[in-house]
Design an enzyme around this catalytic site. Structure first.
Site, mmCIF file in Angstrom:
data_model
loop_
_atom_site.group_PDB
_atom_site.id
_atom_site.type_symbol
_atom_site.label_atom_id
_atom_site.label_comp_id
_atom_site.label_asym_id
_atom_site.label_seq_id
_atom_site.Cartn_x
_atom_site.Cartn_y
_atom_site.Cartn_z
ATOM 1 C CG HIS A 114 8.637 -0.544 3.515
ATOM 2 N ND1 HIS A 114 7.827 -1.634 3.728
ATOM 3 C CD2 HIS A 114 7.933 0.513 3.984
ATOM 4 C CE1 HIS A 114 6.680 -1.246 4.276
ATOM 5 N NE2 HIS A 114 6.721 0.057 4.460
ATOM 6 C CG HIS A 147 0.904 4.658 7.025
ATOM 7 N ND1 HIS A 147 -0.271 4.180 6.484
ATOM 8 C CD2 HIS A 147 1.853 3.736 6.751
ATOM 9 C CE1 HIS A 147 -0.015 3.009 5.890
ATOM 10 N NE2 HIS A 147 1.249 2.725 6.049
ATOM 11 C CG HIS A 150 -0.420 -0.087 2.533
ATOM 12 N ND1 HIS A 150 -1.001 -0.776 3.564
ATOM 13 C CD2 HIS A 150 0.695 0.466 3.049
ATOM 14 C CE1 HIS A 150 -0.263 -0.640 4.661
ATOM 15 N NE2 HIS A 150 0.764 0.115 4.372
ATOM 16 C CD GLU A 165 3.495 -1.086 6.483
ATOM 17 O OE1 GLU A 165 3.562 0.115 6.738
ATOM 18 O OE2 GLU A 165 3.428 -1.511 5.312
#
Lengths: 287, 128
Positions: free
Chosen positions: A193, A59, A12, A240
């Site tokens: 990431h 976030h 996402h 995540e």
């Protein structure tokens, strides 16, 4: 009874939304990424789900550090697009499957998961981008949504095992729902990431590809990992990926990986997608 | 159901730290709270205008430490993270004078942007 038509996992990354806003889909940096989602769009257009249950993390947009729910559940009739600091993106608001959400709220609390119940909350790229990747840019979204927020920002974040159990509960809630809707579940986030610290920009293409290959046939491997293993393997923000376990556990033990796609880097992230169907469903359709 | 290895990640971070990987734990949250709160306020267009009009005056509204204040004014991303800044909040500061998140990543590592794109992310070198 409602029908669980499939489970989708997808990144996402906010830059995907920005690329769409700026019309960069066909530039060399982005074309291979977006092209990989064409079959996913076809799949979902054929499947015509009525409800999308989306597991994602906020976030630092709807929630600040003053109050951090480990789990939150949206029960709204409508969800507005949030301003993340760059202005509100020009995409349609989301309609909520409020009846199903309240049913899930009951199921969660009865099953000893205790979410923050959100009657009015705006949604960030964590949910916008998966919807855009699968449904494109319609004037109105063709599904109603059920957002499930997981804290992956402030430690302690929940464990992979807990995410798995939430998925099992979600499946029971789908099966005990009296409606006739066609339901799809999205696990979102990742893949590799790391945005912070001296290991920023960490990429682990091999682990990403293994994840996409194994999340269907061999999810127990990841369910049994520690949070450290997620952070170490996929980077601090790549952890995540625990949210895909909710989607995976909502599916049958035996699933078919209908398609998968990988492209790296999308901005600073290994970006990937997988679509799973229950084997039983595939057999039924063939018969 | 139990994890294959003991899970030691908690509010005080990992008992076995993962090298060069700051986790946003209790200490980080505490250290960076005011700076993150200031950055979070930039989700409002009116606040972005006020910040752009007079940065110093805007920062006066929050209880930043002198080091945090200096780091924000200098857009020193490495220092902001060291002082408890969390990327999801401090990123909002970058909306005021846009820069790609990869440049913020490079700054944290202490690499040139182009080198970071090539060496860390595996992109092709464009210049030189």
């Amino acid at each position: 009874m409602a029908e669980l038509i499939g489970g989708c996992g997808t990144s996402h990354v906010p830059s995907i939304g920005i690329a769409l806003d700026r019309g960069l889909q066909d530039t060399p940096d982005w074309k291979p990424f977006f092209d990989g989602y064409i079959p996913a769009k076809q799949w979902i257009a054929e499947q015509k789900p009525d409800i999308a249950i989306v597991i994602f993390n906020d976030h630092g947009n709807a929630f600040f550090l003053d109050r951090v729910p480990t789990l939150a559940l949206g029960v709204a009739e409508e969800y507005q697009i949030i301003d993340e600091g760059w202005g509100k993106r020009d995409i349609p608001s989301f309609k909520g499957a409020a009846d199903f959400s309240w049913h899930l709220a009951d199921a969660m609390v009865e099953g000893h998961f205790d979410p923050l119940i959100c009657r009015e909350i705006e949604l960030d790229h964590g949910i916008q981008v998966p919807m855009e990747l699968f449904f494109g840019r319609p004037e109105e979204w063709p599904v109603k949504i059920v957002p499930i927020f997981v804290n992956t920002v402030q430690y302690p974040i929940p464990t992979p095992q807990r995410m798995w159990e939430l998925g099992q509960l979600l499946r029971k809630a789908i099966e005990s729902w009296a409606g006739e809707e066609r339901i799809v579940v999205f696990g979102t986030g990742g893949l590799t990431h790391q945005l912070q610290g001296a290991r920023a920009g960490f990429m682990n293409r091999e682990a990403d590809k293994a994840w996409l290959a194994e999340i269907g046939p061999n999810p127990e491997k990841y369910r049994d990992w520690t949070r450290e293993q997620f952070v170490e393997t996929f980077g601090s923000e790549g952890a995540e990926l625990i949210m895909w376990l909710v989607m995976r556990a909502a599916m049958d033990a035996d699933v078919r990986t209908v398609m998968s796609h990988y492209y790296a880097p999308a901005s600073m992230t290994g970006a990937g997608m997988v679509v799973l169907e229950n084997e039983a469903l595939a057999t039924e359709e063939a018969a | 159901m139990s994890a294959s290895k003991p899970d030691t990640l908690a509010s005080d971070g990992a008992k076995t730290p993962i090298p060069d990987t700051p986790l946003f734990d209790r200490a980080g949250s505490h250290r960076g709270y005011e700076m993150n709160k200031m950055a979070m306020s930039l989700v409002s267009a009116a606040n972005r205008e006020a910040f752009a009009a007079d940065e110093e005056a805007y920062l006066d509204r929050y209880k930043l430490s002198p080091e945090q204040r200096a780091a924000v004014l200098a857009r020193d991303w490495q220092e902001m993270v060291r002082l408890g800044g969390n990327i999801f909040y401090i990123l909002k500061i970058s909306a005021l004078d846009p820069m790609p998140v990869t440049a913020i990543g490079a700054a944290q590592v202490g690499m040139e942007h182009e080198d970071f794109l090539v060496e860390r992310l595996g992109k092709e070198r464009k210049n030189g």
